[in-house]
Design a protein around this motif. Structure first.
Motif, PDB file in Angstrom:
ATOM      1  N   LEU A 124     -25.121 -11.191   1.460  1.00 40.80           N
ATOM      2  CA  LEU A 124     -25.815 -12.012   0.462  1.00 40.80           C
ATOM      3  C   LEU A 124     -26.815 -11.202  -0.362  1.00 40.80           C
ATOM      4  O   LEU A 124     -27.600 -11.766  -1.118  1.00 40.80           O
ATOM      5  CB  LEU A 124     -26.548 -13.162   1.159  1.00 40.80           C
ATOM      6  CG  LEU A 124     -25.667 -14.160   1.916  1.00 40.80           C
ATOM      7  CD1 LEU A 124     -26.513 -15.139   2.704  1.00 40.80           C
ATOM      8  CD2 LEU A 124     -24.749 -14.912   0.947  1.00 40.80           C
ATOM      9  N   ARG A 125     -26.761  -9.897  -0.232  1.00 42.30           N
ATOM     10  CA  ARG A 125     -27.664  -9.005  -0.969  1.00 42.30           C
ATOM     11  C   ARG A 125     -27.708  -9.389  -2.457  1.00 42.30           C
ATOM     12  O   ARG A 125     -26.670  -9.559  -3.109  1.00 42.30           O
ATOM     13  CB  ARG A 125     -27.194  -7.560  -0.827  1.00 42.30           C
ATOM     14  CG  ARG A 125     -28.076  -6.527  -1.549  1.00 42.30           C
ATOM     15  CD  ARG A 125     -27.388  -5.169  -1.546  1.00 42.30           C
ATOM     16  NE  ARG A 125     -27.216  -4.662  -0.191  1.00 42.30           N
ATOM     17  CZ  ARG A 125     -28.077  -3.838   0.418  1.00 42.30           C
ATOM     18  NH1 ARG A 125     -29.176  -3.438  -0.220  1.00 42.30           N
ATOM     19  NH2 ARG A 125     -27.846  -3.417   1.642  1.00 42.30           N
ATOM     20  N   GLY A 126     -28.928  -9.519  -2.983  1.00 40.25           N
ATOM     21  CA  GLY A 126     -29.103  -9.816  -4.401  1.00 40.25           C
ATOM     22  C   GLY A 126     -29.097 -11.297  -4.744  1.00 40.25           C
ATOM     23  O   GLY A 126     -29.385 -11.662  -5.889  1.00 40.25           O
ATOM     24  N   LYS A 127     -28.781 -12.146  -3.786  1.00 41.19           N
ATOM     25  CA  LYS A 127     -28.742 -13.591  -4.040  1.00 41.19           C
ATOM     26  C   LYS A 127     -30.145 -14.200  -3.936  1.00 41.19           C
ATOM     27  O   LYS A 127     -31.037 -13.654  -3.279  1.00 41.19           O
ATOM     28  CB  LYS A 127     -27.818 -14.291  -3.042  1.00 41.19           C
ATOM     29  CG  LYS A 127     -26.359 -13.833  -3.109  1.00 41.19           C
ATOM     30  CD  LYS A 127     -25.721 -14.184  -4.438  1.00 41.19           C
ATOM     31  CE  LYS A 127     -24.245 -13.798  -4.452  1.00 41.19           C
ATOM     32  NZ  LYS A 127     -23.614 -14.101  -5.768  1.00 41.19           N
ATOM     33  N   THR A 128     -30.318 -15.330  -4.604  1.00 44.08           N
ATOM     34  CA  THR A 128     -31.562 -16.093  -4.510  1.00 44.08           C
ATOM     35  C   THR A 128     -31.276 -17.388  -3.772  1.00 44.08           C
ATOM     36  O   THR A 128     -30.410 -18.171  -4.190  1.00 44.08           O
ATOM     37  CB  THR A 128     -32.138 -16.401  -5.909  1.00 44.08           C
ATOM     38  OG1 THR A 128     -32.398 -15.166  -6.582  1.00 44.08           O
ATOM     39  CG2 THR A 128     -33.430 -17.192  -5.799  1.00 44.08           C
ATOM     40  N   ILE A 129     -31.977 -17.600  -2.686  1.00 41.26           N
ATOM     41  CA  ILE A 129     -31.733 -18.753  -1.810  1.00 41.26           C
ATOM     42  C   ILE A 129     -32.965 -19.654  -1.792  1.00 41.26           C
ATOM     43  O   ILE A 129     -34.095 -19.183  -1.637  1.00 41.26           O
ATOM     44  CB  ILE A 129     -31.416 -18.291  -0.365  1.00 41.26           C
ATOM     45  CG1 ILE A 129     -30.228 -17.311  -0.359  1.00 41.26           C
ATOM     46  CG2 ILE A 129     -31.153 -19.491   0.541  1.00 41.26           C
ATOM     47  CD1 ILE A 129     -28.914 -17.900  -0.839  1.00 41.26           C
ATOM     48  N   GLY A 130     -32.756 -20.937  -1.924  1.00 39.40           N
ATOM     49  CA  GLY A 130     -33.844 -21.898  -1.844  1.00 39.40           C
ATOM     50  C   GLY A 130     -34.219 -22.185  -0.404  1.00 39.40           C
ATOM     51  O   GLY A 130     -33.343 -22.355   0.457  1.00 39.40           O
ATOM     52  N   GLY A 172     -27.971 -20.673  -3.749  1.00 39.44           N
ATOM     53  CA  GLY A 172     -27.676 -21.526  -2.606  1.00 39.44           C
ATOM     54  C   GLY A 172     -28.985 -21.930  -1.962  1.00 39.44           C
ATOM     55  O   GLY A 172     -30.059 -21.519  -2.402  1.00 39.44           O
ATOM     56  N   ALA A 173     -28.904 -22.733  -0.917  1.00 36.16           N
ATOM     57  CA  ALA A 173     -30.111 -23.185  -0.228  1.00 36.16           C
ATOM     58  C   ALA A 173     -29.867 -23.196   1.269  1.00 36.16           C
ATOM     59  O   ALA A 173     -28.780 -23.558   1.737  1.00 36.16           O
ATOM     60  CB  ALA A 173     -30.528 -24.572  -0.704  1.00 36.16           C
ATOM     61  N   PHE A 174     -30.884 -22.780   2.011  1.00 37.68           N
ATOM     62  CA  PHE A 174     -30.828 -22.785   3.481  1.00 37.68           C
ATOM     63  C   PHE A 174     -31.050 -24.219   3.962  1.00 37.68           C
ATOM     64  O   PHE A 174     -32.009 -24.866   3.569  1.00 37.68           O
ATOM     65  CB  PHE A 174     -31.914 -21.873   4.044  1.00 37.68           C
ATOM     66  CG  PHE A 174     -31.776 -21.596   5.517  1.00 37.68           C
ATOM     67  CD1 PHE A 174     -31.299 -20.376   5.961  1.00 37.68           C
ATOM     68  CD2 PHE A 174     -32.123 -22.547   6.462  1.00 37.68           C
ATOM     69  CE1 PHE A 174     -31.178 -20.102   7.318  1.00 37.68           C
ATOM     70  CE2 PHE A 174     -32.006 -22.298   7.815  1.00 37.68           C
ATOM     71  CZ  PHE A 174     -31.526 -21.067   8.248  1.00 37.68           C
ATOM     72  N   PHE A 175     -30.155 -24.714   4.861  1.00 37.71           N
ATOM     73  CA  PHE A 175     -30.218 -26.111   5.264  1.00 37.71           C
ATOM     74  C   PHE A 175     -29.748 -26.330   6.691  1.00 37.71           C
ATOM     75  O   PHE A 175     -28.874 -25.608   7.193  1.00 37.71           O
ATOM     76  CB  PHE A 175     -29.302 -26.964   4.361  1.00 37.71           C
ATOM     77  CG  PHE A 175     -30.026 -27.715   3.289  1.00 37.71           C
ATOM     78  CD1 PHE A 175     -30.570 -28.969   3.530  1.00 37.71           C
ATOM     79  CD2 PHE A 175     -30.171 -27.172   2.033  1.00 37.71           C
ATOM     80  CE1 PHE A 175     -31.235 -29.669   2.541  1.00 37.71           C
ATOM     81  CE2 PHE A 175     -30.836 -27.858   1.026  1.00 37.71           C
ATOM     82  CZ  PHE A 175     -31.378 -29.104   1.280  1.00 37.71           C
ATOM     83  N   ASP A 176     -30.313 -27.343   7.304  1.00 35.50           N
ATOM     84  CA  ASP A 176     -29.661 -28.013   8.422  1.00 35.50           C
ATOM     85  C   ASP A 176     -28.445 -28.712   7.802  1.00 35.50           C
ATOM     86  O   ASP A 176     -28.575 -29.475   6.846  1.00 35.50           O
ATOM     87  CB  ASP A 176     -30.621 -29.031   9.049  1.00 35.50           C
ATOM     88  CG  ASP A 176     -29.954 -29.873  10.112  1.00 35.50           C
ATOM     89  OD1 ASP A 176     -29.079 -30.687   9.754  1.00 35.50           O
ATOM     90  OD2 ASP A 176     -30.296 -29.756  11.292  1.00 35.50           O
TER      91      ASP A 176
END
Length: 253
Positions: A124-130, A172-176
């Motif tokens: 995921l290098r370079g990605k922006t995650i919420g 993308g976003a980190f989620f349960d």
């Protein structure tokens, strides 16, 4: 003599029972659909399961809904007995982490037209995650952020996080993942048509109560009660009984 000891035992038992019935715990909670939510039946299975477990031994429990960061802050100041539900990474040293109350998978929400392609998190290098402010996420993910391989954008809550993915403001976003599926359905056709859960599960994480630094005895009692409780089974049954807004764990594991 036997009658005398019988009377003493009954009196002692009643004293203990009355003491337990008089006890009241106050736990700070934050919305974690569909496990914990003010508008769900029984306030969600994460709350109804804990309430039943404590009520069965005569303990009254009040759940106070607060923003996540404030819940943590208030419990640190000993305003409440604990905060819930918390990942192990949300644990504050000097406080008391309960045993696992239930388990749920974590991963990413993404846009269908631009899915996150990875087999290991380094991809995921370079990605922006919420991410949500003060969520613990996972140790592996946090290391990527610390190394600068992945950027994060912090928001106040899960619903804002998922809307940022929908609007294309993050990759993308980190989620349960149960929480994510619930919110995708809750947000309606636009979200359902454009968002999806990434095919990879990072791992299945346990959810806990974090007890205040002055609530050691309550944490110990809570853990003893958990050993004979069936909260995970109750949660699975609840999720199956309340479609389509929620998802069963088995659909995601």
């Amino acid at each position: 003599m036997a009658r005398f000891f019988s009377v003493i035992f009954i009196t002692f038992f009643l004293m203990i029972s009355n003491s337990a019935r008089a006890e009241k715990w106050v736990i700070a909670v934050s919305e974690w659909y569909p496990y914990v939510c003010e508008t769900c039946a029984g306030k969600g299975p994460g709350i109804s399961g804990v309430r039943k477990m404590l009520n069965d031994v005569g303990i009254e429990v009040q759940f106070v809904f607060l923003p996540w960061a404030r819940a943590i802050s208030d419990v640190k100041r000993k305003k409440y007995d604990g905060y819930y539900p918390a990942w192990e990474e949300d644990f504050t040293p000097g406080m008391y982490l309960s045993d696992s109350v239930y388990r749920s998978p974590v991963g990413f929400v993404e846009r269908k037209k631009s899915p996150l392609k990875w087999s290991k998190l380094e991809d995921l290098r370079g990605k922006t995650i919420g991410v949500v402010i003060d969520y613990g996420n996972t140790v592996e993910f946090n290391r990527l952020v610390e190394r600068g391989l992945v950027k994060v954008e912090k928001v106040k809550d899960d619903e804002t996080n998922i809307k940022k993915v929908l609007g294309g403001r993050v990759d993308g976003a980190f989620f349960d993942l149960v929480n994510a599926k619930y919110l995708i359905n809750k947000l309606g056709p636009q979200a359902q048509e454009n968002l999806q859960i990434n095919e990879h599960v990072i791992r299945v994480k346990s959810l806990h109560v974090v007890f205040a630094s002055n609530a050691k005895s309550k944490a110990a009692l809570f853990n003893r009660l958990l050993k004979r409780s069936q909260i995970q089974r109750q949660i699975d049954a609840y999720l199956k009984a309340h479609p389509p807004e929620s998802a069963t764990l088995s659909a995601l594991l």
